[in-house]
Scaffold this active site. Structure first.
Site, PDB file in Angstrom:
ATOM      1  N   HIS A   1       0.847  -1.165   0.035  1.00 47.60           N
ATOM      2  CA  HIS A   1      -0.109  -0.049   0.132  1.00 47.60           C
ATOM      3  C   HIS A   1       0.850   1.500  -0.012  1.00 47.60           C
ATOM      4  CE1 HIS A   1      -3.576  -2.219   0.623  1.00 47.60           C
ATOM      5  NE2 HIS A   1      -3.185  -2.971   1.563  1.00 47.60           N
TER       6      HIS A   1
ATOM      7  N   ALA B   1       0.545 -19.364 -19.346  1.00 43.62           N
ATOM      8  CA  ALA B   1      -0.657 -19.098 -18.773  1.00 43.62           C
ATOM      9  C   ALA B   1      -0.974 -19.404 -17.426  1.00 43.62           C
ATOM     10  CB  ALA B   1      -1.725 -19.779 -19.835  1.00 43.62           C
TER      11      ALA B   1
END
Length: 234
Positions: free
Chosen positions: A113, A148
């Site tokens: 954050h 993937a």
């Protein structure tokens, strides 16, 4: 003029990497990945000029129209191509080099954050496969490929392939280089480890069977050579 030069390179990237692209008009009007990067070039210009609200507004419009979310603060190089594109998320402090290809569902996300560097740095000539997540302020080296649905949480050296959750790194020296992202040719490090363990177990079982056979033979031989003692007074 730099804007149009970048857009031209992005347009050329579509034809280089998508065999389904048939005409310039088709790409301009029907390719959401191209629309997203065109919008982002404008949004990023506003962002670096200090017009951050305008940058966010353009970015939000692009997200609404294309299903691709690129923060205007993200830095993206030339010849950038997003194939299909739906669900792609590129965070604010992401840095992407030249000739990068990203497929649908990819996230270049943060793990903090804090307001500092918290998103990935992607080198030149990198391919990120569908659904892959690259998380944190890590670096993906030049000419690397992310398989993937892989989840990458550590730095990746150049010329590497990453597969799995969490992502396992396979260096070019361990695996042949191949063009594009041919998922059927991507190695599975976990499979290789399991195969090695199975081979080792087979070797140990063979040795154990050999020891058992030798012990049985030794026991039979000893039994034949033991003289029969007759008790006195019988």
């Amino acid at each position: 003029m730099r804007y149009f030069s970048l857009i031209k390179s992005d347009l050329e990237a579509v034809f280089e990497r998508d065999s389904a692209a048939r005409s310039t008009l088709e790409v301009i009007f029907t390719y959401p990945g191209f629309h997203a990067i065109a919008f982002h070039r404008v949004a990023h210009w506003f962002w670096v000029k200090g017009l951050k609200l305008l940058g966010r507004i353009v970015s939000h419009i692009s997200r609404f129209l294309t299903g691709i979310e690129i923060h205007p603060g993200a830095s993206i190089g030339r010849n950038f191509f997003i194939d299909h594109g739906m669900g792609v998320v590129i965070g604010e402090t992401s840095e992407i080099g030249d000739n990068v290809t990203i497929y649908h569902g990819v996230t270049l996300g943060g793990t903090s954050h804090s307001r500092g560097k918290r998103h990935p740095t992607i080198g030149d000539d990198v391919i990120v496969g569908a659904g892959a997540k690259v998380l944190g302020p890590l670096t993906i080296g030049h000419n690397s490929k992310i398989g993937a649905n892989s989840v990458v949480i550590v730095d990746v050296p150049p010329n590497s392939t990453v597969v799995g959750i969490p992502g396992k790194i396979v260096l070019k020296e361990e695996f042949p280089v191949y063009p594009g992202l041919e998922h059927n040719k991507i190695p599975d490090p976990e499979e290789r480890v399991i195969q090695a363990l199975l081979e080792r177990v087979g070797e140990l079982e063979s040795k154990i069977n050999s020891l058992k056979t030798a012990k049985k033979k030794s026991g039979k031989k000893g039994a034949r050579e033991t003289p029969v003692r007759v008790a006195k007074g019988s």
